[in-house]
Motif scaffolding. Structure first.
Motif, PDB file in Angstrom:
ATOM      1  N   GLN A 135     -32.410   1.233  -2.027  1.00  0.00           N
ATOM      2  CA  GLN A 135     -31.697   0.131  -1.360  1.00  0.00           C
ATOM      3  C   GLN A 135     -30.246   0.489  -1.024  1.00  0.00           C
ATOM      4  OE1 GLN A 135     -33.553  -0.833  -4.519  1.00  0.00           O
ATOM      5  NE2 GLN A 135     -35.196  -0.681  -3.027  1.00  0.00           N
ATOM      6  N   GLU A 136     -30.010   1.737  -0.624  1.00  0.00           N
ATOM      7  CA  GLU A 136     -28.661   2.133  -0.266  1.00  0.00           C
ATOM      8  C   GLU A 136     -28.269   1.526   1.079  1.00  0.00           C
ATOM      9  OE1 GLU A 136     -28.036   6.329  -0.449  1.00  0.00           O
ATOM     10  OE2 GLU A 136     -28.435   6.429  -2.597  1.00  0.00           O
ATOM     11  N   THR A 137     -27.075   0.991   1.134  1.00  0.00           N
ATOM     12  CA  THR A 137     -26.538   0.393   2.358  1.00  0.00           C
ATOM     13  C   THR A 137     -25.657   1.397   3.092  1.00  0.00           C
ATOM     14  OG1 THR A 137     -24.543  -0.424   1.280  1.00  0.00           O
ATOM     15  CG2 THR A 137     -26.505  -1.848   1.201  1.00  0.00           C
ATOM     16  N   ASP A 138     -25.281   1.035   4.311  1.00  0.00           N
ATOM     17  CA  ASP A 138     -24.333   1.875   5.047  1.00  0.00           C
ATOM     18  C   ASP A 138     -23.033   2.029   4.259  1.00  0.00           C
ATOM     19  OD1 ASP A 138     -26.212   1.953   7.087  1.00  0.00           O
ATOM     20  OD2 ASP A 138     -25.216   0.409   8.278  1.00  0.00           O
ATOM     21  N   ALA A 139     -22.586   0.954   3.636  1.00  0.00           N
ATOM     22  CA  ALA A 139     -21.341   1.013   2.856  1.00  0.00           C
ATOM     23  C   ALA A 139     -21.491   1.972   1.675  1.00  0.00           C
ATOM     24  CB  ALA A 139     -20.962  -0.384   2.367  1.00  0.00           C
ATOM     25  N   ASP A 140     -22.659   1.992   1.046  1.00  0.00           N
ATOM     26  CA  ASP A 140     -22.898   2.936  -0.052  1.00  0.00           C
ATOM     27  C   ASP A 140     -22.795   4.375   0.455  1.00  0.00           C
ATOM     28  OD1 ASP A 140     -23.453   0.898  -1.910  1.00  0.00           O
ATOM     29  OD2 ASP A 140     -25.592   0.894  -1.421  1.00  0.00           O
ATOM     30  N   VAL A 141     -23.407   4.628   1.595  1.00  0.00           N
ATOM     31  CA  VAL A 141     -23.380   5.974   2.164  1.00  0.00           C
ATOM     32  C   VAL A 141     -21.953   6.375   2.520  1.00  0.00           C
ATOM     33  CG1 VAL A 141     -24.218   7.444   4.049  1.00  0.00           C
ATOM     34  CG2 VAL A 141     -25.742   5.728   3.024  1.00  0.00           C
ATOM     35  N   CYS A 163     -27.501  10.944   7.285  1.00  0.00           N
ATOM     36  CA  CYS A 163     -28.787  10.666   7.920  1.00  0.00           C
ATOM     37  C   CYS A 163     -28.851   9.231   8.438  1.00  0.00           C
ATOM     38  CB  CYS A 163     -29.931  10.879   6.935  1.00  0.00           C
ATOM     39  SG  CYS A 163     -30.035  12.563   6.290  1.00  0.00           S
ATOM     40  N   ILE A 164     -29.456   9.091   9.597  1.00  0.00           N
ATOM     41  CA  ILE A 164     -29.640   7.779  10.217  1.00  0.00           C
ATOM     42  C   ILE A 164     -30.982   7.791  10.944  1.00  0.00           C
ATOM     43  CG2 ILE A 164     -27.211   7.128  10.519  1.00  0.00           C
ATOM     44  CD1 ILE A 164     -27.333   8.451  13.273  1.00  0.00           C
ATOM     45  N   GLY A 165     -31.540   6.607  11.177  1.00  0.00           N
ATOM     46  CA  GLY A 165     -32.795   6.556  11.922  1.00  0.00           C
ATOM     47  C   GLY A 165     -33.420   5.177  11.876  1.00  0.00           C
ATOM     48  N   GLU A 166     -34.179   4.871  12.913  1.00  0.00           N
ATOM     49  CA  GLU A 166     -34.799   3.564  13.052  1.00  0.00           C
ATOM     50  C   GLU A 166     -36.237   3.559  12.541  1.00  0.00           C
ATOM     51  OE1 GLU A 166     -36.600   5.674  16.498  1.00  0.00           O
ATOM     52  OE2 GLU A 166     -34.680   5.740  15.445  1.00  0.00           O
ATOM     53  N   THR A 167     -36.751   2.371  12.233  1.00  0.00           N
ATOM     54  CA  THR A 167     -38.156   2.206  11.878  1.00  0.00           C
ATOM     55  C   THR A 167     -38.994   2.122  13.153  1.00  0.00           C
ATOM     56  OG1 THR A 167     -38.086  -0.205  11.880  1.00  0.00           O
ATOM     57  CG2 THR A 167     -37.497   0.906   9.815  1.00  0.00           C
ATOM     58  N   ALA A 226     -25.246   1.417  14.949  1.00  0.00           N
ATOM     59  CA  ALA A 226     -24.622   0.579  13.924  1.00  0.00           C
ATOM     60  C   ALA A 226     -24.692   1.233  12.553  1.00  0.00           C
ATOM     61  CB  ALA A 226     -25.297  -0.794  13.889  1.00  0.00           C
ATOM     62  N   GLN A 227     -25.839   1.849  12.248  1.00  0.00           N
ATOM     63  CA  GLN A 227     -25.993   2.573  10.986  1.00  0.00           C
ATOM     64  C   GLN A 227     -24.948   3.674  10.871  1.00  0.00           C
ATOM     65  OE1 GLN A 227     -29.783   4.533  10.501  1.00  0.00           O
ATOM     66  NE2 GLN A 227     -30.576   2.957   9.147  1.00  0.00           N
ATOM     67  N   LEU A 228     -24.802   4.428  11.940  1.00  0.00           N
ATOM     68  CA  LEU A 228     -23.870   5.547  11.931  1.00  0.00           C
ATOM     69  C   LEU A 228     -22.432   5.065  11.767  1.00  0.00           C
ATOM     70  CD1 LEU A 228     -23.327   8.562  12.255  1.00  0.00           C
ATOM     71  CD2 LEU A 228     -23.327   8.230  14.730  1.00  0.00           C
ATOM     72  N   ALA A 287     -32.021  11.123  24.437  1.00  0.00           N
ATOM     73  CA  ALA A 287     -31.325   9.856  24.671  1.00  0.00           C
ATOM     74  C   ALA A 287     -30.634   9.374  23.397  1.00  0.00           C
ATOM     75  CB  ALA A 287     -32.310   8.803  25.177  1.00  0.00           C
ATOM     76  N   MET A 288     -31.317   9.507  22.255  1.00  0.00           N
ATOM     77  CA  MET A 288     -30.722   9.056  20.999  1.00  0.00           C
ATOM     78  C   MET A 288     -29.531   9.930  20.614  1.00  0.00           C
ATOM     79  SD  MET A 288     -30.723   6.798  18.650  1.00  0.00           S
ATOM     80  CE  MET A 288     -32.347   5.997  18.542  1.00  0.00           C
ATOM     81  N   HIS A 289     -29.658  11.225  20.780  1.00  0.00           N
ATOM     82  CA  HIS A 289     -28.549  12.114  20.425  1.00  0.00           C
ATOM     83  C   HIS A 289     -27.337  11.860  21.322  1.00  0.00           C
ATOM     84  CE1 HIS A 289     -30.321  15.302  17.592  1.00  0.00           C
ATOM     85  NE2 HIS A 289     -31.134  14.259  17.593  1.00  0.00           N
ATOM     86  N   LYS A 290     -27.579  11.519  22.567  1.00  0.00           N
ATOM     87  CA  LYS A 290     -26.466  11.165  23.457  1.00  0.00           C
ATOM     88  C   LYS A 290     -25.769   9.901  22.961  1.00  0.00           C
ATOM     89  CE  LYS A 290     -25.353  10.002  28.263  1.00  0.00           C
ATOM     90  NZ  LYS A 290     -25.886   9.764  29.634  1.00  0.00           N
ATOM     91  N   ALA A 291     -26.552   8.905  22.542  1.00  0.00           N
ATOM     92  CA  ALA A 291     -25.974   7.669  22.016  1.00  0.00           C
ATOM     93  C   ALA A 291     -25.195   7.931  20.725  1.00  0.00           C
ATOM     94  CB  ALA A 291     -27.072   6.635  21.783  1.00  0.00           C
ATOM     95  N   ILE A 292     -25.718   8.814  19.891  1.00  0.00           N
ATOM     96  CA  ILE A 292     -25.024   9.172  18.653  1.00  0.00           C
ATOM     97  C   ILE A 292     -23.692   9.845  18.965  1.00  0.00           C
ATOM     98  CG2 ILE A 292     -25.113  10.735  16.651  1.00  0.00           C
ATOM     99  CD1 ILE A 292     -28.168  10.136  16.578  1.00  0.00           C
ATOM    100  N   ARG A 293     -23.696  10.737  19.951  1.00  0.00           N
ATOM    101  CA  ARG A 293     -22.460  11.417  20.333  1.00  0.00           C
ATOM    102  C   ARG A 293     -21.407  10.406  20.791  1.00  0.00           C
ATOM    103  NH1 ARG A 293     -21.067  15.996  18.722  1.00  0.00           N
ATOM    104  NH2 ARG A 293     -22.948  17.008  19.516  1.00  0.00           N
ATOM    105  N   GLU A 294     -21.832   9.413  21.535  1.00  0.00           N
ATOM    106  CA  GLU A 294     -20.896   8.390  22.008  1.00  0.00           C
ATOM    107  C   GLU A 294     -20.298   7.621  20.830  1.00  0.00           C
ATOM    108  OE1 GLU A 294     -23.298   6.145  24.683  1.00  0.00           O
ATOM    109  OE2 GLU A 294     -23.192   7.642  26.291  1.00  0.00           O
ATOM    110  N   THR A 295     -21.124   7.309  19.829  1.00  0.00           N
ATOM    111  CA  THR A 295     -20.615   6.625  18.644  1.00  0.00           C
ATOM    112  C   THR A 295     -19.631   7.502  17.893  1.00  0.00           C
ATOM    113  OG1 THR A 295     -22.677   5.364  18.421  1.00  0.00           O
ATOM    114  CG2 THR A 295     -21.258   5.494  16.477  1.00  0.00           C
ATOM    115  N   LEU A 296     -19.940   8.784  17.758  1.00  0.00           N
ATOM    116  CA  LEU A 296     -19.028   9.711  17.079  1.00  0.00           C
ATOM    117  C   LEU A 296     -17.679   9.774  17.791  1.00  0.00           C
ATOM    118  CD1 LEU A 296     -21.523  12.606  16.270  1.00  0.00           C
ATOM    119  CD2 LEU A 296     -20.399  11.126  14.599  1.00  0.00           C
ATOM    120  N   HIS A 297     -17.700   9.788  19.110  1.00  0.00           N
ATOM    121  CA  HIS A 297     -16.453   9.820  19.857  1.00  0.00           C
ATOM    122  C   HIS A 297     -15.631   8.540  19.635  1.00  0.00           C
ATOM    123  CE1 HIS A 297     -16.220  13.522  22.150  1.00  0.00           C
ATOM    124  NE2 HIS A 297     -17.513  13.457  22.386  1.00  0.00           N
TER     125      HIS A 297
END
Length: 251
Positions: free
Chosen positions: A101-107, A124-128, A143-145, A182-192
Motif C-alpha cells: 500500500q505504498e503511496t506516491d508520497a511514500d515513494v 517505477c510508475i504504471g497504470e492498471t 500524476a503518479q510520477l 506515447a507514454m514515454h513522451k508524456a513522461i518526458r513532458e512531466t519530467l520537464h
C-alpha cells in the motif's frame, strides 16, 4: 552525449547464493557489451555478495525505508543499503504499491532518503489494465510520477524512471510500440515540468514482460532509454539476450 541504454534486472524475491553464478556470467557478458550499462537488483540478502562477485555491472536494491534508522523491525534504511554495496535502489514498483500500500508520497520520501544517502534511484510508475481501458493511462501515470519524484535540488542526474504498465508485469502481455512511445513522451513532458532542462538527461526505461525476442522492438522508441527486466533477468542466458538487443540498437 546520449547516455548508454540502461538494462536493469530485478530479481524480486528470488535468489540464494547459488544465483551468484548467474550474476558472474552477466558481469562477464557486460564486459563484451560496453555500449550498454547493465545492472542487477538482487534481494537484500545478496547485495553484498553480488557486489563482490560482479565488478563491472551496477548492483542495487529493490527498496529502502524512508527513515534514517529507528524501530522499524525488518526494514532496511538507505544508508544500510549503501553500506551493503548498492549503488541504486528501485522505488515504487507496482508490487510495493499494491502489496504494501505504498503511496506516491511514500515513494517520494524514500527517494529523498536514498539520494541523501548517496544512492541513485529508479522510480517505477504504471497504470492498471482498467485505467488503460478507460483512456486514463497517461493522466494516471503523469500524476503518479509528479507525486513520486523527489524535490531535491539537482536530483535529476541521479534519477531514472521506469514505466511498467501493471497489466504487463509477469503476464506475457506488452503494450504496442506506439503506446510505449506515447507514454514515454508524456513522461518526458512531466519530467520537464518538474526538473526543467535537466529532464532531458533522465533515462526512461520500459518494463513489463521484456524478453530477448521483443526487446529490440520495445527499445527502439526515441524516448526509451533501456529496460527494467523481471523474470528474464534470473537467467544469464535470457538477460544477456536483452543486453545484446540493446547493444545492437545503440550501434
Amino acid at each position: 552525449m546520449a547516455k548508454r541504454p540502461y538494462i536493469v534486472g530485478n530479481w524480486k524475491m528470488h535468489g540464494t547464493r547459488s544465483m551468484l553464478a548467474e550474476a558472474r556470467a552477466i558481469d562477464r557478458a557486460a564486459e563484451r557489451l560496453m555500449k550498454v550499462e547493465v545492472a542487477l537488483a538482487p534481494p537484500a540478502t545478496l547485495i553484498h555478495a553480488t557486489r563482490k562477485e560482479a565488478d563491472l555491472i551496477g548492483v542495487g536494491a529493490q527498496d529502502c525505508h524512508a527513515a534514517e534508522g529507528g524501530a522499524y523491525t525488518g526494514d532496511i534504511s538507505a544508508a544500510m543499503t549503501k553500506d551493503a554495496g548498492a549503488g541504486f535502489v528501485i522505488l515504487g514498483h507496482s508490487e510495493r504499491r499494491t502489496y504494501h500500500q505504498e503511496t506516491d508520497a511514500d515513494v517520494q520520501a524514500k527517494a529523498a532518503s536514498a539520494l541523501a544517502a548517496g544512492l541513485n534511484v529508479i522510480i517505477c510508475i504504471g497504470e492498471t489494465e482498467a485505467q488503460r481501458e478507460a483512456g486514463e493511462a497517461e493522466k494516471i501515470v503523469a500524476a503518479q510520477l509528479a507525486g513520486s519524484l523527489p524535490q531535491t535540488p539537482d536530483a535529476g542526474d541521479r534519477i531514472t524512471v521506469a514505466y511498467e504498465p501493471v497489466w504487463a508485469i509477469g503476464t506475457g502481455k506488452t503494450p504496442t510500440v506506439d503506446d510505449v512511445n506515447a507514454m514515454h513522451k508524456a513522461i518526458r513532458e512531466t519530467l520537464h515540468s518538474v526538473y526543467g532542462d535537466a529532464a532531458s538527461e533522465i533515462r526512461i526505461l520500459y518494463g513489463g514482460s521484456v524478453n530477448a525476442q521483443n526487446a529490440a522492438e520495445l527499445l527502439a522508441g526515441p524516448e526509451v532509454g533501456g529496460a527494467l527486466v523481471g523474470g528474464a533477468s534470473l537467467s544469464a542466458e535470457s538477460f544477456v539476450g536483452i543486453v545484446v538487443a540493446a547493444a545492437d540498437g545503440a550501434e
